[in-house]
Design an enzyme around this catalytic site. Structure first.
Site, PDB file in Angstrom:
ATOM      1  N   GLY A  58       0.801  -1.214   0.000  1.00  0.00           N
ATOM      2  CA  GLY A  58       0.000   0.000   0.000  1.00  0.00           C
ATOM      3  C   GLY A  58       0.834   1.265   0.000  1.00  0.00           C
ATOM      4  O   GLY A  58       1.936   1.319  -0.542  1.00  0.00           O
ATOM      5  N   SER A  59       0.336   2.284   0.655  1.00  0.00           N
ATOM      6  CA  SER A  59       0.843   3.644   0.555  1.00  0.00           C
ATOM      7  C   SER A  59       2.280   3.798   1.020  1.00  0.00           C
ATOM      8  O   SER A  59       2.732   3.164   1.974  1.00  0.00           O
ATOM      9  CB  SER A  59      -0.051   4.570   1.382  1.00  0.00           C
ATOM     10  N   CYS A  60       2.981   4.726   0.353  1.00  0.00           N
ATOM     11  CA  CYS A  60       4.333   5.084   0.785  1.00  0.00           C
ATOM     12  C   CYS A  60       4.307   5.802   2.135  1.00  0.00           C
ATOM     13  O   CYS A  60       5.354   5.964   2.781  1.00  0.00           O
ATOM     14  CB  CYS A  60       5.009   5.955  -0.267  1.00  0.00           C
ATOM     15  N   THR A  61       3.142   6.222   2.600  1.00  0.00           N
ATOM     16  CA  THR A  61       3.024   6.835   3.923  1.00  0.00           C
ATOM     17  C   THR A  61       3.322   5.820   5.023  1.00  0.00           C
ATOM     18  O   THR A  61       3.464   6.182   6.181  1.00  0.00           O
ATOM     19  CB  THR A  61       1.618   7.452   4.102  1.00  0.00           C
TER      20      THR A  61
END
Length: 297
Positions: A58-61
């Site tokens: 999922g997200s790079c966050t």
């Protein structure tokens, strides 16, 4: 073969899964609990565990969630991966470079990762990972089996395929100030993990990490600003979690509104555009000027 991504020594209870984990939206950064209800580790606490996951998802966050966990003191003792993951490693690298806090991070490859799946405890000693019936036994075996001590960040960077230009090396050595030096160091270490052979120049940037998810991201931005950090190319910002002009009138709690606003202010202090705060900067006109910055490829 085992690859040491961030050096260190740790031992403890092993929490193993064959399913990639998205830290952004999948792990609570304030409690260290897996909150993704579709994941096999749902409701498990990863704090003080040796967390073995094949990869992020999922997200790079997710790297920001790793940073939050470390700065909040609720991170795993170490992370063991099936394959190198620069996004997960980035959160550890930022914590280490800017705040002097870190956890070991190592990838084992498919065979090595599967070998530790059923053990109750594990230990990490640099690139050596040993699973066993107790944390103490695993730690002793890992220390004995390790052929070299845990690598320093400089050792790992020197051993990588990444080649820096004279200009980039000068930045790394601080000729453009402390903030530029630490930013270049973080970028180079992440690029080395991804196997990048070089960096490339860019002419514009968009900062995704302007969304407030916890105090770690705020500390990161404020720390860079305090070190004298300034953008080198026209830079837009992602959404800031709150409406900066009307969050109080909209009834947003100060517990979110105040730190979110402060996060935006930190990036504005570093010269980012005050006319962005959007996840779709491509639809907003923004001046482009020649400048020098770097990403890895």
């Amino acid at each position: 073969a085992a690859v040491e991504l961030v050096g260190g020594i740790a031992s403890g209870e092993l929490l193993h899964t064959d399913v990639g984990l998205s830290f952004w939206g999948g792990v609570c950064p304030l409690e260290g609990t897996v909150i993704d209800h579709t994941h096999p580790l749902h409701l498990q606490c990863i704090t003080d565990k040796i967390l073995a996951v094949p990869n992020g998802r999922g997200s790079c966050t997710g790297s920001q969630v790793i940073l939050e966990l470390i700065l909040n003191g609720i991170a795993p003792k170490a992370m063991v991966l099936r394959q190198p993951d620069a996004i997960l490693a980035l959160g550890v690298i930022v914590a280490q470079e800017l705040f002097g806090k870190s956890i070991p991070l190592v990838s084992l490859g498919p065979e090595g990762f599967s070998k530790i799946a059923t053990a109750p405890f594990a230990a990490v000693h640099g690139a050596t990972v040993v699973a066993g019936s107790s944390a103490a036994a695993a730690a002793a075996t890992a220390a004995e089996a390790a052929t070299t001590p845990p690598a320093s960040p400089d050792d790992l960077l020197a051993a990588s395929a990444l080649e820096l230009t004279e200009e980039e090396l000068a930045m790394l050595e601080g000729n453009r100030g402390e903030a530029a030096a630490v930013a270049m160091r973080i970028l180079a270490r992440a690029g080395a993990i991804d196997g990048a052979p070089s960096l490339i120049k860019i002419t514009q940037a968009h900062i995704d990490g302007c969304t407030y998810i916890g105090p770690g991201g705020l500390k990161f931005a404020q720390r860079l600003a305090d070190l004298g950090g300034r953008v080198a190319v026209p830079t837009t910002l992602n959404s800031n979690s709150v409406d900066r002009r009307r969050w109080q009138a909209l009834g947003v709690s100060p517990s979110l509104g105040e730190p979110a606003y402060a996060l935006g202010d930190a990036y504005l202090e570093m010269g980012c555009s005050d006319r962005s705060f959007t996840c779709a900067p491509c639809v907003s006109p923004h001046a482009r000027t020649p400048a020098s910055c770097h990403i890895y490829r």
